[in-house]
Design a protein around this motif. Structure first.
Motif, PDB file in Angstrom:
ATOM      1  N   GLN A   1       6.531 -10.739  -8.784  1.00  0.00           N
ATOM      2  CA  GLN A   1       6.861  -9.958  -7.592  1.00  0.00           C
ATOM      3  C   GLN A   1       5.764 -10.189  -6.570  1.00  0.00           C
ATOM      4  OE1 GLN A   1       7.433  -6.073  -9.497  1.00  0.00           O
ATOM      5  NE2 GLN A   1       9.639  -6.390  -9.413  1.00  0.00           N
ATOM      6  N   ASN A   2       6.157 -10.534  -5.349  1.00  0.00           N
ATOM      7  CA  ASN A   2       5.187 -10.939  -4.336  1.00  0.00           C
ATOM      8  C   ASN A   2       5.449 -10.224  -3.019  1.00  0.00           C
ATOM      9  OD1 ASN A   2       5.735 -13.516  -6.226  1.00  0.00           O
ATOM     10  ND2 ASN A   2       3.624 -13.572  -5.496  1.00  0.00           N
ATOM     11  N   PRO A   3       4.436 -10.204  -2.148  1.00  0.00           N
ATOM     12  CA  PRO A   3       4.592  -9.520  -0.858  1.00  0.00           C
ATOM     13  C   PRO A   3       5.719 -10.123  -0.018  1.00  0.00           C
ATOM     14  CG  PRO A   3       2.285  -9.976  -1.307  1.00  0.00           C
ATOM     15  CD  PRO A   3       3.073 -10.721  -2.339  1.00  0.00           C
TER      16      PRO A   3
ATOM     17  N   PRO B   1      -1.603  -4.128   2.375  1.00  0.00           N
ATOM     18  CA  PRO B   1      -1.654  -4.283   0.915  1.00  0.00           C
ATOM     19  C   PRO B   1      -1.025  -3.115   0.152  1.00  0.00           C
ATOM     20  CG  PRO B   1      -3.844  -3.851   1.830  1.00  0.00           C
ATOM     21  CD  PRO B   1      -2.937  -4.123   2.987  1.00  0.00           C
ATOM     22  N   ASP B   2      -1.040  -1.915   0.728  1.00  0.00           N
ATOM     23  CA  ASP B   2      -0.493  -0.761  -0.006  1.00  0.00           C
ATOM     24  C   ASP B   2       1.013  -0.846  -0.196  1.00  0.00           C
ATOM     25  OD1 ASP B   2      -2.945   0.768  -0.338  1.00  0.00           O
ATOM     26  OD2 ASP B   2      -2.889   0.959   1.837  1.00  0.00           O
TER      27      ASP B   2
ATOM     28  N   ALA C   1      -5.962  -5.997   8.696  1.00  0.00           N
ATOM     29  CA  ALA C   1      -5.274  -5.308   7.604  1.00  0.00           C
ATOM     30  C   ALA C   1      -5.213  -3.823   7.953  1.00  0.00           C
ATOM     31  CB  ALA C   1      -6.007  -5.505   6.282  1.00  0.00           C
TER      32      ALA C   1
ATOM     33  N   MET D   1      -2.910 -11.409 -14.034  1.00  0.00           N
ATOM     34  CA  MET D   1      -2.284 -10.209 -13.467  1.00  0.00           C
ATOM     35  C   MET D   1      -1.117  -9.820 -14.368  1.00  0.00           C
ATOM     36  SD  MET D   1      -3.204  -9.627  -9.976  1.00  0.00           S
ATOM     37  CE  MET D   1      -1.620  -9.201  -9.225  1.00  0.00           C
TER      38      MET D   1
ATOM     39  N   SER E   1       2.509  -4.044   0.169  1.00  0.00           N
ATOM     40  CA  SER E   1       2.743  -5.471  -0.113  1.00  0.00           C
ATOM     41  C   SER E   1       3.633  -6.133   0.940  1.00  0.00           C
ATOM     42  CB  SER E   1       3.322  -5.654  -1.517  1.00  0.00           C
ATOM     43  OG  SER E   1       2.374  -5.228  -2.487  1.00  0.00           O
TER      44      SER E   1
ATOM     45  N   GLU F   1      -0.583 -12.187  -3.885  1.00  0.00           N
ATOM     46  CA  GLU F   1      -0.135 -11.195  -4.867  1.00  0.00           C
ATOM     47  C   GLU F   1       0.153  -9.862  -4.179  1.00  0.00           C
ATOM     48  OE1 GLU F   1       0.445 -11.793  -7.938  1.00  0.00           O
ATOM     49  OE2 GLU F   1      -0.856 -13.411  -8.635  1.00  0.00           O
ATOM     50  N   ASN F   2       0.980  -9.055  -4.818  1.00  0.00           N
ATOM     51  CA  ASN F   2       1.177  -7.693  -4.336  1.00  0.00           C
ATOM     52  C   ASN F   2      -0.169  -6.965  -4.234  1.00  0.00           C
ATOM     53  OD1 ASN F   2       3.912  -7.839  -4.007  1.00  0.00           O
ATOM     54  ND2 ASN F   2       4.445  -6.665  -5.840  1.00  0.00           N
ATOM     55  N   SER F   3      -0.279  -6.053  -3.282  1.00  0.00           N
ATOM     56  CA  SER F   3      -1.470  -5.213  -3.064  1.00  0.00           C
ATOM     57  C   SER F   3      -2.677  -5.983  -2.544  1.00  0.00           C
ATOM     58  CB  SER F   3      -1.886  -4.467  -4.347  1.00  0.00           C
ATOM     59  OG  SER F   3      -0.786  -3.773  -4.879  1.00  0.00           O
ATOM     60  N   GLU F   4      -2.457  -7.168  -2.004  1.00  0.00           N
ATOM     61  CA  GLU F   4      -3.567  -8.026  -1.593  1.00  0.00           C
ATOM     62  C   GLU F   4      -3.424  -8.329  -0.097  1.00  0.00           C
ATOM     63  OE1 GLU F   4      -5.389 -11.495  -4.340  1.00  0.00           O
ATOM     64  OE2 GLU F   4      -3.501 -12.032  -3.377  1.00  0.00           O
ATOM     65  N   THR F   5      -4.568  -8.399   0.618  1.00  0.00           N
ATOM     66  CA  THR F   5      -4.533  -8.905   1.992  1.00  0.00           C
ATOM     67  C   THR F   5      -4.556 -10.437   1.939  1.00  0.00           C
ATOM     68  OG1 THR F   5      -6.928  -9.017   2.257  1.00  0.00           O
ATOM     69  CG2 THR F   5      -5.878  -6.904   2.760  1.00  0.00           C
TER      70      THR F   5
ATOM     71  N   ARG G   1      -4.734  -0.179   5.895  1.00  0.00           N
ATOM     72  CA  ARG G   1      -4.609   0.491   4.600  1.00  0.00           C
ATOM     73  C   ARG G   1      -4.109   1.898   4.791  1.00  0.00           C
ATOM     74  NH1 ARG G   1      -8.425  -3.177   4.036  1.00  0.00           N
ATOM     75  NH2 ARG G   1      -8.193  -4.601   2.261  1.00  0.00           N
TER      76      ARG G   1
ATOM     77  N   SER H   1      -1.978  -7.595   7.353  1.00  0.00           N
ATOM     78  CA  SER H   1      -1.697  -7.351   5.935  1.00  0.00           C
ATOM     79  C   SER H   1      -1.579  -5.852   5.692  1.00  0.00           C
ATOM     80  CB  SER H   1      -2.832  -7.896   5.060  1.00  0.00           C
ATOM     81  OG  SER H   1      -2.930  -9.295   5.143  1.00  0.00           O
TER      82      SER H   1
END
Lengths: 189, 189
Positions: free
Chosen positions: A36-38, A107-108, A174, A22, A110, B74-78, A176, A105
């Protein structure tokens, strides 16, 4: 991110580090990789008999709309402790946590929401600095059109459905971003 | 954190911002507040009939010890997508996720583990770059003394106990750092 927080260099490159898959901000000067993480949002759905506690937001985003007490999990905190802290901060309310109820979740943006059910220990609650108003709602009083976030609406909907069924489950899901709808499509719908 | 990642200034102060109640790194030059929050680790417990898949770590920490496939969301991930990605990366294994099984807060290192149960779709697995070996274990073969992390041991123990009871539940818990034990205390124990 414009500068390396380790060495102060502006020589940041957004690339896939060796052995990774990544892209990350990597400092070309000191080789620090900036991950950088959620973020985790923790909160609860406080109840008093058949009523549910909601908070009217005093801050952006969604100022003036209703929400369940929730906020970012802090370092050094368990998810349960974070949910109780947010409830105290936003609603001045003390609760006994029940089971973890929704894990959602996003994801959009994070984020991962983790909401517990909870039982109010007393009625001595009131707005914290981030709330304009805090009050209890019967199911048929919930301001569905005035809720601040889809995570909150989903958590409340799941709660009332489960309550009708007589058993609270765990709901992992989730949400979105809604697809943009053009005026023409909206008119045709 | 030595420099502001927004403006590059070294004038960072670790203080409680106005309206906040926790100390943060705040830039005295551009006023950016740098929040730091816990990270989510996602993974799964892949099974094939009565056997469980484990990976022998090829990287530090805990190189050479056994673990379940798991890693940072990771960012953008469920959370589900992250658990499957980690399983593919570390064990080259494809799984169908089951329910979320353990949620373990690690406040001392500001992490939250979220582990799913999972069913291997085939036996065509093998070590990814972060694993030395990947294999299936019957319950009585689990290398309990060679497990990499307490979160993994707890997840496996809960799984075998629930399996005996005939029903997998959700297990929400926390693990804190073990208190240091002096040699005298250890001798007296």
């Amino acid at each position: 991110m414009n500068f390396c927080s380790h060495c102060g260099s502006a020589a940041l490159v957004f690339r896939v580090p060796e052995g990774d898959n990544m892209p990350r901000f990597v400092c070309s000067n000191c080789d620090t990789i900036h991950y950088q993480n959620p973020k985790v949002v923790v909160g609860c759905l406080p109840t008093w008999n058949r009523q549910v506690l909601l908070c009217k937001r005093a801050i952006e985003p969604r100022l003036g709309l209703w929400t369940l007490p929730a906020g970012f999990l802090e370092n050094s905190e368990t998810i349960g402790a974070g949910a109780m802290r947010e409830t105290l901060e936003e609603a001045n309310a003390r609760v006994e946590l029940g089971p973890l109820f929704t894990v959602i979740s996003l994801p959009d943006i994070s984020q991962v929401y983790m909401m517990f059910t909870a039982r109010l220990l007393d009625l001595d609650f009131g707005p914290g600095t981030e709330s304009l108003e805090v009050r209890l709602f019967e199911e048929d009083e919930i301001p569905w059109e005035q809720l601040a976030f889809r995570t909150i609406a989903r958590t409340l909907r799941s709660y009332f459905l489960d309550r009708k069924d007589g058993q609270l489950g765990l709901h992992v899901s989730a949400i979105r971003r809604r697809a943009a709808v053009s005026p023409a499509m909206a008119a045709a719908a």
